[in-house]
Design a protein around this motif. Structure first.
Motif, PDB file in Angstrom:
ATOM      1  N   LEU A   1       0.828  -1.206   0.000  1.00 55.99           N
ATOM      2  CA  LEU A   1       0.000   0.000   0.000  1.00 55.99           C
ATOM      3  C   LEU A   1       0.865   1.259   0.000  1.00 55.99           C
ATOM      4  N   ILE A   2       1.981   1.210   0.690  1.00 51.04           N
ATOM      5  CA  ILE A   2       2.908   2.346   0.690  1.00 51.04           C
ATOM      6  C   ILE A   2       3.485   2.548  -0.707  1.00 51.04           C
ATOM      7  N   GLU A   3       3.819   1.450  -1.351  1.00 45.81           N
ATOM      8  CA  GLU A   3       4.385   1.532  -2.696  1.00 45.81           C
ATOM      9  C   GLU A   3       3.403   2.151  -3.690  1.00 45.81           C
ATOM     10  N   SER A   4       2.116   1.808  -3.529  1.00 46.77           N
ATOM     11  CA  SER A   4       1.099   2.307  -4.474  1.00 46.77           C
ATOM     12  C   SER A   4       0.445   3.607  -4.014  1.00 46.77           C
ATOM     13  N   LYS A   5       0.807   4.075  -2.799  1.00 48.84           N
ATOM     14  CA  LYS A   5       0.128   5.230  -2.187  1.00 48.84           C
ATOM     15  C   LYS A   5      -1.369   4.946  -2.116  1.00 48.84           C
ATOM     16  N   GLY A   6      -1.689   3.767  -1.600  1.00 46.20           N
ATOM     17  CA  GLY A   6      -3.064   3.287  -1.600  1.00 46.20           C
ATOM     18  C   GLY A   6      -3.861   3.715  -0.385  1.00 46.20           C
ATOM     19  N   CYS A   7      -4.924   2.954  -0.104  1.00 49.34           N
ATOM     20  CA  CYS A   7      -5.800   3.312   1.009  1.00 49.34           C
ATOM     21  C   CYS A   7      -6.464   2.083   1.605  1.00 49.34           C
ATOM     22  N   VAL A   8      -6.996   2.266   2.812  1.00 48.40           N
ATOM     23  CA  VAL A   8      -7.667   1.205   3.558  1.00 48.40           C
ATOM     24  C   VAL A   8      -9.026   1.707   4.004  1.00 48.40           C
ATOM     25  N   ILE A   9     -10.032   0.839   3.898  1.00 52.28           N
ATOM     26  CA  ILE A   9     -11.355   1.113   4.457  1.00 52.28           C
ATOM     27  C   ILE A   9     -11.694  -0.024   5.401  1.00 52.28           C
ATOM     28  N   ASN A  10     -11.898   0.302   6.686  1.00 54.79           N
ATOM     29  CA  ASN A  10     -12.296  -0.679   7.688  1.00 54.79           C
ATOM     30  C   ASN A  10     -13.794  -0.581   7.964  1.00 54.79           C
ATOM     31  N   THR A  11     -14.431  -1.723   8.157  1.00 60.01           N
ATOM     32  CA  THR A  11     -15.858  -1.731   8.485  1.00 60.01           C
ATOM     33  C   THR A  11     -16.031  -1.841   9.990  1.00 60.01           C
TER      34      THR A  11
ATOM     35  N   ALA B   1     -17.600   3.041   0.529  1.00 57.92           N
ATOM     36  CA  ALA B   1     -16.265   2.461   0.408  1.00 57.92           C
ATOM     37  C   ALA B   1     -15.607   2.877  -0.902  1.00 57.92           C
ATOM     38  N   VAL B   2     -16.370   2.849  -1.977  1.00 59.17           N
ATOM     39  CA  VAL B   2     -15.853   3.257  -3.285  1.00 59.17           C
ATOM     40  C   VAL B   2     -15.430   4.730  -3.254  1.00 59.17           C
ATOM     41  N   TYR B   3     -16.259   5.573  -2.669  1.00 58.58           N
ATOM     42  CA  TYR B   3     -15.915   6.992  -2.571  1.00 58.58           C
ATOM     43  C   TYR B   3     -14.610   7.178  -1.798  1.00 58.58           C
ATOM     44  N   LEU B   4     -14.494   6.519  -0.644  1.00 60.60           N
ATOM     45  CA  LEU B   4     -13.301   6.675   0.189  1.00 60.60           C
ATOM     46  C   LEU B   4     -12.054   6.119  -0.492  1.00 60.60           C
ATOM     47  N   ALA B   5     -12.237   5.155  -1.384  1.00 64.18           N
ATOM     48  CA  ALA B   5     -11.106   4.575  -2.110  1.00 64.18           C
ATOM     49  C   ALA B   5     -10.700   5.403  -3.317  1.00 64.18           C
ATOM     50  N   SER B   6     -11.532   6.363  -3.690  1.00 63.51           N
ATOM     51  CA  SER B   6     -11.304   7.128  -4.916  1.00 63.51           C
ATOM     52  C   SER B   6     -10.468   8.374  -4.645  1.00 63.51           C
TER      53      SER B   6
END
Length: 263
Positions: A130-140, A229-234
């Protein structure tokens, strides 16, 4: 909005919010790594996602309460797709014990192992990618993380911990370019209570009660949580991290948390 060339891992993808999230991301052309302990359910969701999109879908049958399965799930995803852009932690179980119940401690251990510890483990093992891709996490999480009701210590405690952990890990990873947020749904009709041994009759009665008495007078669809979740991932949420988003039809406003709840 599109997730073309984005790799999304979803736990608990075989049913409920996880299934709805998998289908939503598939419609947006994401490459998917779907994880669930129930192979039959996972097969069905995987097939549905493949029919919705030309994007690839990896199916991983795993018990994420076991570290070895969590690590394998992450490693299999990276081996198959070479990256991870989004992690959506949806897997969860229910436990409704009070402080005087003789089996409280064993139920707490079981619920915490899935709802909290597995969430921590998934992020721990996925963090380098995730660090490499500058990604994100959504927890439920759950709106019950913010409320108090009688006889539901294991579940409510686990979800409160997820919200608090989300803020901590968001701070840990912010300077690495990784965003971490949580969603706290209210009454979503899934099979989580049934899997915990609650009867169909009781389950139906409780959700009918929610729909009648929450301020907006309707329960939440799993697809609504998936949309968040989609919004937060975008990229639209590129400046949001460490936040918890409540989707509860006003449950937290209504004072309904004084009795036993199934969320």
């Amino acid at each position: 909005m599109s997730f073309i060339n984005k790799v999304v891992i979803i736990t608990g993808a075989g049913s409920g919010i996880g299934k709805a999230s998998a289908i939503k991301f598939a419609k947006l052309s994401a490459t998917l790594s779907l994880i669930d302990i129930n192979e039959d359910n996972l097969n069905k969701v995987t097939e549905e996602c493949r029919n919705l999109s030309e994007a690839k879908v990896l199916e991983v049958v795993a018990d994420i309460s076991k570290d070895v399965d969590v690590k394998r799930s992450v490693e299999n995803t990276i081996e198959e797709f070479g990256r991870i852009d989004v992690l959506v932690n949806c897997a969860g179980i229910f436990g409704d014990k009070g402080i005087l119940d003789s089996d409280l401690l064993s139920v707490i251990d079981k619920v915490m192992s899935v709802n909290l510890r597995a969430t921590i483990a998934m992020i721990h093992y996925a963090a380098p990618a995730l660090i490499e891709s500058k990604g994100c996490v959504i927890n439920t999480a759950s709106v019950m993380a913010k409320l108090v009701c009688k006889g539901a210590i294991p579940y409510n405690l686990s979800k409160a911990a997820v919200v608090y952990f989300t803020k901590h890990v968001a701070m840990d990873l912010a300077d690495k370019g990784v965003r971490v947020n949580s969603i706290s749904p209210g009454p979503v009709e899934t099979n989580i209570a049934l899997h915990a041994g609650i009867s169909q009759e009781v389950n139906d009665a409780v959700f009918a009660s929610y729909a009648k008495f929450v301020p907006l007078q309707h329960n939440i669809e799993a697809t609504e949580v998936a949309e968040m979740a989609v919004y937060l991932a975008s990229d639209k949420a590129r400046s949001i991290t460490g936040s918890d988003f409540v989707i509860d039809s006003g449950l937290a406003l209504s004072g309904l948390a004084s009795g036993n709840m199934l969320l």
